[in-house]
Motif scaffolding. Sequence first.
Motif, PDB file in Angstrom:
ATOM      1  N   THR A 214      56.292  38.434  34.050  1.00  0.00           N
ATOM      2  CA  THR A 214      55.305  39.361  33.514  1.00  0.00           C
ATOM      3  C   THR A 214      54.986  38.951  32.086  1.00  0.00           C
ATOM      4  O   THR A 214      55.894  38.838  31.252  1.00  0.00           O
ATOM      5  CB  THR A 214      55.811  40.811  33.525  1.00  0.00           C
ATOM      6  OG1 THR A 214      56.088  41.202  34.877  1.00  0.00           O
ATOM      7  CG2 THR A 214      54.772  41.748  32.947  1.00  0.00           C
TER       8      THR A 214
ATOM      9  N   CYS B 230      46.400  39.434  45.993  1.00  0.00           N
ATOM     10  CA  CYS B 230      46.299  39.492  44.530  1.00  0.00           C
ATOM     11  C   CYS B 230      45.373  40.638  44.117  1.00  0.00           C
ATOM     12  O   CYS B 230      44.517  41.070  44.882  1.00  0.00           O
ATOM     13  CB  CYS B 230      45.771  38.172  43.972  1.00  0.00           C
ATOM     14  SG  CYS B 230      46.918  36.780  44.165  1.00  0.00           S
TER      15      CYS B 230
ATOM     16  N   ALA C 268      48.555  45.090  37.156  1.00  0.00           N
ATOM     17  CA  ALA C 268      49.405  44.633  36.053  1.00  0.00           C
ATOM     18  C   ALA C 268      49.523  45.722  35.001  1.00  0.00           C
ATOM     19  O   ALA C 268      48.596  46.505  34.805  1.00  0.00           O
ATOM     20  CB  ALA C 268      48.826  43.362  35.437  1.00  0.00           C
TER      21      ALA C 268
ATOM     22  N   CYS D  17      49.849  38.000  42.999  1.00  0.00           N
ATOM     23  CA  CYS D  17      49.700  38.024  41.542  1.00  0.00           C
ATOM     24  C   CYS D  17      48.757  39.162  41.129  1.00  0.00           C
ATOM     25  O   CYS D  17      47.928  39.612  41.915  1.00  0.00           O
ATOM     26  CB  CYS D  17      49.158  36.691  41.028  1.00  0.00           C
ATOM     27  SG  CYS D  17      50.306  35.311  41.212  1.00  0.00           S
ATOM     28  N   SER D  18      48.881  39.581  39.879  1.00  0.00           N
ATOM     29  CA  SER D  18      47.996  40.609  39.342  1.00  0.00           C
ATOM     30  C   SER D  18      47.632  40.248  37.912  1.00  0.00           C
ATOM     31  O   SER D  18      48.483  39.801  37.140  1.00  0.00           O
ATOM     32  CB  SER D  18      48.649  41.990  39.402  1.00  0.00           C
ATOM     33  OG  SER D  18      49.854  42.011  38.659  1.00  0.00           O
ATOM     34  N   VAL D  19      46.353  40.437  37.588  1.00  0.00           N
ATOM     35  CA  VAL D  19      45.845  40.156  36.246  1.00  0.00           C
ATOM     36  C   VAL D  19      45.042  41.373  35.810  1.00  0.00           C
ATOM     37  O   VAL D  19      44.150  41.838  36.530  1.00  0.00           O
ATOM     38  CB  VAL D  19      44.968  38.890  36.216  1.00  0.00           C
ATOM     39  CG1 VAL D  19      44.480  38.626  34.796  1.00  0.00           C
ATOM     40  CG2 VAL D  19      45.730  37.692  36.745  1.00  0.00           C
ATOM     41  N   LEU D  20      45.326  41.866  34.622  1.00  0.00           N
ATOM     42  CA  LEU D  20      44.658  43.074  34.158  1.00  0.00           C
ATOM     43  C   LEU D  20      43.280  42.791  33.569  1.00  0.00           C
ATOM     44  O   LEU D  20      42.343  43.556  33.758  1.00  0.00           O
ATOM     45  CB  LEU D  20      45.527  43.770  33.104  1.00  0.00           C
ATOM     46  CG  LEU D  20      45.057  45.149  32.650  1.00  0.00           C
ATOM     47  CD1 LEU D  20      45.067  46.135  33.806  1.00  0.00           C
ATOM     48  CD2 LEU D  20      45.928  45.662  31.514  1.00  0.00           C
TER      49      LEU D  20
ATOM     50  N   THR E 106      53.418  36.925  39.966  1.00  0.00           N
ATOM     51  CA  THR E 106      53.229  36.940  38.519  1.00  0.00           C
ATOM     52  C   THR E 106      52.285  38.076  38.122  1.00  0.00           C
ATOM     53  O   THR E 106      51.307  38.357  38.817  1.00  0.00           O
ATOM     54  CB  THR E 106      52.652  35.600  38.044  1.00  0.00           C
ATOM     55  OG1 THR E 106      53.558  34.548  38.392  1.00  0.00           O
ATOM     56  CG2 THR E 106      52.442  35.593  36.549  1.00  0.00           C
ATOM     57  N   ALA E 107      52.570  38.706  36.981  1.00  0.00           N
ATOM     58  CA  ALA E 107      51.716  39.774  36.451  1.00  0.00           C
ATOM     59  C   ALA E 107      51.315  39.418  35.028  1.00  0.00           C
ATOM     60  O   ALA E 107      52.171  39.099  34.202  1.00  0.00           O
ATOM     61  CB  ALA E 107      52.443  41.107  36.474  1.00  0.00           C
ATOM     62  N   ILE E 108      50.002  39.478  34.741  1.00  0.00           N
ATOM     63  CA  ILE E 108      49.467  39.163  33.416  1.00  0.00           C
ATOM     64  C   ILE E 108      48.824  40.431  32.866  1.00  0.00           C
ATOM     65  O   ILE E 108      47.814  40.906  33.388  1.00  0.00           O
ATOM     66  CB  ILE E 108      48.443  38.016  33.460  1.00  0.00           C
ATOM     67  CG1 ILE E 108      49.028  36.809  34.190  1.00  0.00           C
ATOM     68  CG2 ILE E 108      48.011  37.650  32.049  1.00  0.00           C
ATOM     69  CD1 ILE E 108      50.228  36.191  33.517  1.00  0.00           C
ATOM     70  N   ALA E 109      49.401  40.974  31.798  1.00  0.00           N
ATOM     71  CA  ALA E 109      48.884  42.201  31.198  1.00  0.00           C
ATOM     72  C   ALA E 109      47.817  41.881  30.158  1.00  0.00           C
ATOM     73  O   ALA E 109      47.842  42.376  29.037  1.00  0.00           O
ATOM     74  CB  ALA E 109      50.025  42.984  30.561  1.00  0.00           C
TER      75      ALA E 109
END
Length: 355
Positions: free
Chosen positions: A257, A310, A216, A292-295, A274-277
Motif C-alpha cells: 500500500t 481492479c 484504495a 489492484c486499486s488506485v485512488l 497493490t493499493a495506491i492512495a
Amino acid sequence: MLFPALLLFSVISILFVPFIPAVAEWLRPTDVAPLPVRRNEVNNLRYFADSFRQRILNMPDVDFTKLRLLQTDRTVSIGDNLNIVHQQVGGGNAVDYHPATLNILQKTNGIVIFVHDAVLPPGSQTQADLFAASNLTVGEGASLRACSAQGVITLGAETVVHRWIDAPCIHVGSNASIDGRITALTEINFSTNSRFVRAGAPDMRFGTSVSTAEAAPPARSFRVRHVLDDGAQQSPQAIQNGDFVVRGPYLIRSGTTVFGNIKTYGDLQLEQGTAIAGSIVSNNNIVLARGCSVLGPVISQNDIVIGPDCRIGTPDAPTTMICRKLSIAAGCIVHGVITTQDGATVIPTETNHAT
C-alpha cells in the motif's frame, strides 16, 4: 592580446550563466511533483449529449407528457429534419414499425424522437440522431450515428455507434464498438470484447464484477517526496509513505500500500493486490495485476494493461484514466473518465504481462 582574450572569456561566461540551471536539469532531471492534475479531475464528456438533450426539451412542439397521452401510432414530421414517432412496438419487436418510420431512420442530418420505448432492428443502419423519451434497445449488428435516452439503453452484440451515446444507464453487448464517446449519468456495463475510445460515468463495470478490489485508502495530507535513480527497487516494507519519482522502470510488490503518488520514467508495474492512495503516472507502459486499486488518476504516455478485479477511483471521488491504448480485464470497476488515443478493449481474461 591578453586583455581582449579575458574580455571575450568574461562575456561568454556571463552569457552562459542563465543556462546553467537548464543544463543541470537536463543532465539530471529532478521533477517538482509526481502529478500535475487533481486527484478528482474529471473531463466533461457529456457536452454534446447535454446540448442535444436541452435542444430537444426546449422545442416548443415537444411536450412528452402530452405526447404520451395521444392515442395514435403515427410518425409526425415537423419540418424537414424533425420526426416524432408515437408508435409503440408490440413485444419490443422493431419489425412492427411502419415502413415509413424505418425509412426515416436512414435519413442523414435528421432528428428522430421516440415518445415511447424504442427498438432498432438488428442489422439496421440508422443515420439520424435519436432521442428516446424512455428506453432504447438496439438490435444485434445494428449501426447508429448518435443517440440519447432518458431511460436505459441496451446495445446488442456487435453494434456500432459512430459518434456518441448517452443515457442514465447503458448496457453494452459483446463485440460492440463505440467509435466516439459513451457517457452515462449513473452506470455503464461493458461486456467482454467490447471496444470504445472515450467513456465516462460514476460507475463503469467491465464484464462480471464479483470480487473487485476495495477502493484504495485516502492519501495523507503531509508527504515526503522521494526521488529514485534508474534501477531502484522498492523497499521491503508493505506500507510506503510519500510521493515517489523514479528515473526508470519501477515494480510495486504484491500486497503493498503506497500512501502517495508515483511517477516513473520507465514502465510501472503493480503486482497483485497493490493499493495506491494517490495517482500513478508513467512515461511508458503501466501494468496492473489482479486485484489492484488506485485512488487517483492513472496516466500513461503509452499503453495501460489492467488485470481482473481492479478498481480505479471511488464513487464519491471519480478520477481520470489517460493512455494510448487500454486493455482492461473483466471484473474491473472504474469510477470517472477514460480517454484513449487508439481505443480500449474489454478482455475476458488477464493479458499476458510479458506480451
